[in-house]
Structures are given as structure tokens and as C-alpha cells.
Design an enzyme around this catalytic site. Structure first.
Site, mmCIF file in Angstrom:
data_model
loop_
_atom_site.group_PDB
_atom_site.id
_atom_site.type_symbol
_atom_site.label_atom_id
_atom_site.label_comp_id
_atom_site.label_asym_id
_atom_site.label_seq_id
_atom_site.Cartn_x
_atom_site.Cartn_y
_atom_site.Cartn_z
ATOM 1 N N GLU A 92 21.626 47.941 21.961
ATOM 2 C CA GLU A 92 22.622 48.902 22.431
ATOM 3 C C GLU A 92 23.209 49.703 21.267
ATOM 4 O OE1 GLU A 92 24.287 46.963 26.545
ATOM 5 O OE2 GLU A 92 25.225 46.267 24.712
ATOM 6 N N CYS A 109 27.732 54.228 16.692
ATOM 7 C CA CYS A 109 27.762 52.836 16.267
ATOM 8 C C CYS A 109 26.383 52.258 16.567
ATOM 9 C CB CYS A 109 28.860 52.111 17.045
ATOM 10 S SG CYS A 109 28.931 50.346 16.743
ATOM 11 N N CYS A 116 21.650 38.153 16.975
ATOM 12 C CA CYS A 116 22.279 37.855 15.685
ATOM 13 C C CYS A 116 22.415 36.345 15.570
ATOM 14 C CB CYS A 116 23.669 38.499 15.638
ATOM 15 S SG CYS A 116 24.523 38.305 14.057
ATOM 16 N N CYS A 120 29.417 34.185 15.497
ATOM 17 C CA CYS A 120 30.867 34.391 15.604
ATOM 18 C C CYS A 120 31.320 34.142 17.050
ATOM 19 C CB CYS A 120 31.251 35.804 15.159
ATOM 20 S SG CYS A 120 30.822 36.141 13.435
ATOM 21 N N CYS A 123 32.082 37.168 19.561
ATOM 22 C CA CYS A 123 31.134 38.281 19.623
ATOM 23 C C CYS A 123 30.045 38.038 20.664
ATOM 24 C CB CYS A 123 30.502 38.473 18.251
ATOM 25 S SG CYS A 123 29.192 39.708 18.231
ATOM 26 N N CYS A 335 34.174 47.191 20.781
ATOM 27 C CA CYS A 335 33.801 46.311 19.669
ATOM 28 C C CYS A 335 33.446 44.909 20.127
ATOM 29 C CB CYS A 335 34.956 46.181 18.684
ATOM 30 S SG CYS A 335 35.329 47.694 17.845
HETATM 31 N N1 SAH Z 1 27.832 41.711 11.762
HETATM 32 C C1 SAH Z 1 28.608 42.815 11.293
HETATM 33 C C2 SAH Z 1 28.570 44.032 12.190
HETATM 34 C C3 SAH Z 1 28.643 43.824 13.699
HETATM 35 S S1 SAH Z 1 30.196 43.314 14.366
HETATM 36 C C4 SAH Z 1 30.050 42.374 11.055
HETATM 37 O O1 SAH Z 1 30.375 41.227 11.338
HETATM 38 O O2 SAH Z 1 30.829 43.158 10.532
HETATM 39 C C5 SAH Z 1 31.196 44.741 14.253
HETATM 40 C C6 SAH Z 1 32.675 44.462 14.370
HETATM 41 O O3 SAH Z 1 33.040 44.038 15.692
HETATM 42 C C7 SAH Z 1 33.156 43.365 13.435
HETATM 43 O O4 SAH Z 1 34.258 43.846 12.712
HETATM 44 C C8 SAH Z 1 33.568 42.237 14.380
HETATM 45 O O5 SAH Z 1 34.572 41.445 13.821
HETATM 46 C C9 SAH Z 1 34.004 43.028 15.613
HETATM 47 N N2 SAH Z 1 34.037 42.243 16.846
HETATM 48 C C10 SAH Z 1 33.152 41.303 17.264
HETATM 49 N N3 SAH Z 1 33.530 40.778 18.458
HETATM 50 C C11 SAH Z 1 34.670 41.409 18.825
HETATM 51 C C12 SAH Z 1 35.547 41.332 19.973
HETATM 52 N N4 SAH Z 1 35.323 40.499 20.984
HETATM 53 N N5 SAH Z 1 36.620 42.149 19.987
HETATM 54 C C13 SAH Z 1 36.868 43.014 18.990
HETATM 55 N N6 SAH Z 1 36.077 43.154 17.906
HETATM 56 C C14 SAH Z 1 35.005 42.349 17.811
#
Ligand code: SAH
Length: 344
Positions: A92, A109, A116, A120, A123, A335
Site C-alpha cells: 500500500e 508515503c 515487516c 512493533c 503497527c 500512520c
Molecule cells: N519502519 C519504519 C517506517 C514505517 S512506520 C519506522 O518504524 O519508522 C512509519 C511510522 O508510523 C512510524 O513512525 C511508526 O511509529 C508509525 N506508526 C506505526 N503504527 C502506528 C499507529 N498505530 N498509529 C500511529 N502511528 C503509527
């Protein structure tokens, strides 16, 4: 399955043409067709002979991706794209319009991996697990498709879609270089941001190689033990070691560094503000606040009052912040919500 021509940088394309006994200027012409004119087939390259177009077409493809779905937010016009790769995987990308503010920023984006393995907690992409790295062509083609479909030219790119860009270092940097290249998208290095959860050795490589792009570190907590409960990478590379590296080595004048901070109910206390202040006493970074978006996680979303209090405390401490509005909520394009849809 033919190789996508967008996998190659200018010197590789020069080699291809020289093997075909074609003049070198064909390379720049080809780049112009691919990125400036953003054509979708070799047939359209009218200053190439029919013979040459056929030769290219027999060996290479122009597109690496196929559009599978497009959703447009009724709230803010954010657009979410689902693309299918040639091996039937899905990724996406999101187009974010900053109408309303006067930045004139139009951001895409993009994803760097299919799934991945960083795991996390908050995420959605993490829930898929890791499937494979994207090729340079697949990274660039996300932008080509969105530009062609909308007729809009984005002036900003963030590697904040699916995946951990640092773990696909070579392909991500190759794609970024083509975005920046004058015969590529010709985007300023200041308009390309690579975001990482904190893979220390690759951040160091990025700095040592003097890569000119913006760097964003997803911090999300001020206590190591707490960060480790939602971001497993913390156990391998504690954020203190990354902050130390950045403080020692990150070239302030050339690169721009932002610290991403996804706000939860439990990480925006006054103590967090104090620890942030200490962490960034050099004052050369900006904190990018992101409201936690809903997903398959059990973390609590803060109220507007709690966020405002946190903002006020940060201001008192003189910590430069920007707050990211949560765009595209109604299309799960915000995000951390990218999951490739098909993997749900
Ligand atoms: N792996 C990289 C890029 C992808 S995540 C990284 O970790 O930076 C991109 C952004 O989305 C990151 O800043 C992450 O902390 C944020 N993110 C992930 N899950 C989220 C959620 N449920 N709500 C808000 N931001 C989130």
C-alpha cells in the site's frame, strides 16, 4: 516475468544501451520518458526507433506494479492505493494532500518491504510478518502510478509505509537516488525522508556514506524498558545508543533529523517531557508527534486534553515540535494502518 527497467540507475542503463550499440544519450532520454513523462509502455517512446522499442520490450517491463484498489477519504482527500506485484503480493501507498495549510506539500508515503519483521505492537504491517524486500522499480513505481492516476506531481516522499527501509538499504537508497536525480523525479534531497525504527548499524552506514536524505527515527518512548515492550528492536539496539550515535555523528548542517513519537495514553506524561528535554539538549532535532491510530493493538489512545497538555509542556521546555494530523482515518490510510489489505 521480465525485469523492470526502473530497477536500474543511470549508469546501469548506460551499460544496457552500450551493449545494444546505442548512443549513451539514449539513457537520459529513457529516464526522461520513465520519470518526467511517466509513460506506461515502451511504445510511447517515440524518439526511439521501432526496432529499439521492441528490443527493450522483449527484455524489460516499464511497470513493476499493477493498481489493485484506490480509496479516497471523504474527510480530507487522502488517497490510499493497493498495488499488486508481479508475484501476486500486495503493498500500500498513501497520497497526502496538505490543503488547508499553506505548505503546498503533496506527500507520497511509500512502502519499502512486503510486510515487516520488526514486530512493533501498534503497527498493522507487523501483523503480516516479513514476506520480501521491494525492488527499486517497485519502490519507484508507486510514485509513477499515483502521479499518472491523479495527474498530480508530489513534491515530498516519505518512506513511512509498509516495511523497515533500513533493512532494504540498497534498494531504498538506489530508489531515493533516482528520485533525486535530475533526469529522474528531480526531487530535492530535503524532500525525501527515510524513517526507521532504529536499526543502528544501518543508520551508521547511512551517516558514514554521507547520504543526503532526511532521517526520521521512530522513538515512541522515553524509557528503554517501556519501549522494549512495544518495539522489540529496542532489545537489540537500545535507543540510547542511537541517540549517542546521532549526537556524535549526524551532520546537523546537511541532514535533517526528526524524531517520530506516536502518542499513547501512557507515554505523554510530564516525566516523558523531562526525559525528552534531556535527550535532545542539543536542540537540533524536531519532535514529530503522531496520534496513535486504532488497529489490532491494545494500546490506549490519548484524549485531546491529554495531547494538549503534553504539547504545552513541550513548549514550556522549548522542544520544537510538529504535530501530524491523522489523515485518511476513514480509509485506514493513516500512520501505522497499512496492511496490504489482502493479508488481513
Ligand atoms: N519502519 C519504519 C517506517 C514505517 S512506520 C519506522 O518504524 O519508522 C512509519 C511510522 O508510523 C512510524 O513512525 C511508526 O511509529 C508509525 N506508526 C506505526 N503504527 C502506528 C499507529 N498505530 N498509529 C500511529 N502511528 C503509527
Amino acid at each position: 516475468m521480465s525485469t523492470c527497467i526502473k530497477d536500474f540507475n543511470i549508469s546501469e542503463v548506460e551499460k544496457i544501451f552500450s551493449e545494444m550499440q546505442e548512443p549513451l544519450y539514449r539513457s537520459k532520454q529513457l529516464f526522461n520518458w520513465l520519470y518526467e513523462r511517466n509513460i506506461s509502455s515502451f511504445t510511447e517512446m517515440t524518439n526511439f526507433s521501432k526496432d529499439l522499442r521492441e528490443k527493450l520490450n522483449s527484455k524489460y517491463s516499464v511497470s513493476a506494479l499493477e493498481l489493485a484498489d484506490r480509496k479516497i477519504s471523504n474527510i480530507d482527500g487522502t488517497e490510499k492505493y493497493l498495488f499488486k506485484t508481479s508475484d501476486d503480493e500486495y503493498i500500500e501507498s498513501v497520497l497526502i494532500k496538505s490543503e488547508g495549510d499553506d505548505s503546498g506539500r503533496l506527500t507520497i508515503c511509500i512502502s519499502s518491504q512486503i510486510g515487516c519483521n520488526m514486530g512493533c505492537e501498534f503497527c498493522e504491517t507487523a501483523k503480516i510478518g516479513f514476506r520480501r524486500n521491494l525492488t527499486p522499480g517497485e519502490i519507484l513505481d508507486q510514485i509513477c502510478h499515483i502521479r499518472r492516476i491523479t495527474g498530480l506531481i508530489n513534491n515530498n516522499v516519505v518512506f513511512m509505509g509498509m516495511g523497515e527501509p533500513m533493512l532494504n538499504y540498497d534498494n531504498v537508497l538506489k530508489a531515493a537516488d533516482i528520485m533525486n536525480y535530475s533526469y529522474g523525479f528531480h526531487l530535492s534531497v530535503r524532500k525525501i525522508t527515510i524513517s526507521t525504527c532504529g536499526v543502528l548499524p544501518l543508520i551508521e552506514r547511512f551517516i558514514d556514506e554521507k547520504r543526503p536524505y532526511n532521517l526520521a527515527l521512530s522513538l515512541n518512548d522515553t524509557l528503554s524498558e517501556k519501549r522494549a515492550t512495544t518495539m522489540p528492536i529496542e532489545k537489540k539496539y537500545p535507543f540510547s545508543s542511537i541517540i549517542k550515535l546521532l549526537n556524535e555523528k549526524f551532520p546537523v548542517s546537511r541532514n535533517r533529523l526528526t524524531i517520530g513519537y506516536v502518542m499513547r495514553k501512557d507515554n505523554i506524561t510530564d516525566d516523558d517531557v523531562k526525559r525528552l528535554k534531556k535527550m535532545f539538549r542539543y536542540g537540533r532535532i524536531k519532535l514529530n508527534l503522531i496520534p496513535l491510530n486504532p488497529g489490532k493493538h491494545s494500546l490506549n489512545i490519548p484524549t485531546a486534553d491529554e495531547i494538549n497538555h503534553f504539547l504545552k509542556e513541550l513548549e514550556i521546555m522549548n522542544i520544537p515540535v510538529s504535530i501530524r494530523k491523522s489523515m485518511g482515518q476513514d480509509i485506514s490510510g493513516a500512520c501505522g494502518q497499512l496492511s496490504g489489505e489482502k493479508y488481513k
